[in-house]
Enzyme design. Structure first.
Site, PDB file in Angstrom:
ATOM      1  N   HIS A  20       0.856  -1.200   0.000  1.00  0.00           N
ATOM      2  CA  HIS A  20       0.000   0.000   0.000  1.00  0.00           C
ATOM      3  C   HIS A  20       0.892   1.250   0.000  1.00  0.00           C
ATOM      4  CE1 HIS A  20      -2.915   2.995   1.244  1.00  0.00           C
ATOM      5  NE2 HIS A  20      -3.854   2.142   0.880  1.00  0.00           N
ATOM      6  N   GLU A  35      -3.899   2.426  -7.135  1.00  0.00           N
ATOM      7  CA  GLU A  35      -4.245   3.486  -6.188  1.00  0.00           C
ATOM      8  C   GLU A  35      -3.286   4.655  -6.356  1.00  0.00           C
ATOM      9  OE1 GLU A  35      -6.676   2.088  -2.534  1.00  0.00           O
ATOM     10  OE2 GLU A  35      -4.563   1.989  -2.039  1.00  0.00           O
TER      11      GLU A  35
HETATM   12  P1  13P Z   1      -9.796   6.308   0.781  1.00  0.00           P
HETATM   13  O1  13P Z   1     -10.931   5.550   0.128  1.00  0.00           O
HETATM   14  O2  13P Z   1     -10.092   6.713   2.186  1.00  0.00           O
HETATM   15  O3  13P Z   1      -9.292   7.422  -0.081  1.00  0.00           O
HETATM   16  O4  13P Z   1      -8.583   5.256   0.901  1.00  0.00           O
HETATM   17  C1  13P Z   1      -8.206   4.571  -0.222  1.00  0.00           C
HETATM   18  C2  13P Z   1      -7.210   3.545   0.159  1.00  0.00           C
HETATM   19  O5  13P Z   1      -6.079   3.875   0.470  1.00  0.00           O
HETATM   20  C3  13P Z   1      -7.654   2.145   0.200  1.00  0.00           C
HETATM   21  O6  13P Z   1      -6.580   1.280   0.326  1.00  0.00           O
END
Ligand code: 13P
Length: 245
Positions: free
Chosen positions: A92, A164
């Site tokens: 992550h 992400e």
């Molecule tokens: P948010 O949906 O709070 O922006 O977080 C996204 C995330 O990092 C999921 O792993």
């Protein structure tokens, strides 16, 4: 293939709050897509007991990159498996940034997870919003080629890639649809160089029920990784129900 919606609770919820949300989720008898909740380590035992008869699968937010016993404060993939986890988030952007996790360590975690029958959710994505030039492509190529190194072709079907972009996490707006689709196509191109297997690619970054339907109806987006909106029963279930049947 049904869509996958993963809730990442991050570092949230007391045991009482966790119990309340898990009990509510466990009561729901059917969902239109596959659901995973990735709870903090300390709630895995509780989540495993409360969810085991439900359709919701359990995941962790991280694992150790080694299996030996000499890693104070770490949690092994075997321990996760023992608690009934089926998924584990790996790499992550918050771990890359705050814990200096690099692609080599992340690759070790991916390989260990697969070897122990856990599905890794490998997070990739750029820090800065610079869609022009080679920055985005360079970042993703490095993260994917190292992160997925030494994987056998058929192992990729048990691996989920979560796109992400760090700049879209925890903000007021998720990334624009055309940026997400272009980047996912770039990701698929890089993965195709490694294997002919079609990998599942999901999107995460400020997703909630107000913006999820548009994403879930795209054939190229296999699901969502949801942070804040997975912490509230009503918000999370509304996000899930925005999935086309
Ligand atoms: P948010 O949906 O709070 O922006 O977080 C996204 C995330 O990092 C999921 O792993």
């Amino acid at each position: 293939m049904s869509k996958l919606i993963v809730g990442n609770w991050k570092m949230n919820k007391s045991s009482k709050e966790a119990q309340e949300l898990l009990e509510e989720l466990a009561k729901k008898s059917s969902f239109c897509c596959d659901i995973v909740v990735c709870v903090p380590y300390v709630h895995l035992g509780l989540a495993s007991r409360l969810l085991h008869k439900s359709q919701i699968k359990l995941g962790a937010q991280n694992c150790c990159h080694e299996t030996s016993h000499k890693f104070t404060g770490e949690i092994s993939v075997r321990m996760l498996k023992d608690f009934g986890c089926e998924y584990v988030i790996v790499g992550h952007s918050e771990r890359r940034k705050h814990f200096a996790e690099d692609d080599l360590i992340i690759n070790k975690k991916v390989l260990l997870a697969l070897k122990n029958d856990l599905k890794p959710i490998l997070c990739v994505g750029e820090e800065l919003h610079e869609p022009d030039g080679s920055y985005l492509k360079d970042v993703l190529e490095t993260q994917l080629k190292i992160g997925l190194a030494k994987l056998e072709a058929n192992q990729l079907k048990n691996c989920i890639i979560a796109y992400e972009p760090a700049w879209a996490i925890n903000t007021k707006e998720r990334a624009p649809l055309d940026h997400i689709l272009n980047t996912i196509s770039l990701i698929r191109g890089v993965v195709r160089e490694l294997t002919a297997v079609r990998a599942a690619v999901i999107y995460g970054g400020s997703v909630d029920f107000t913006n999820s339907a548009e994403l879930l109806k795209q054939p190229d987006i296999d699901g969502l990784l949801v942070g804040r909106a997975s912490l509230d029963f009503s918000e999370f279930t509304k996000t899930i129900h925005s999935c086309p049947h």
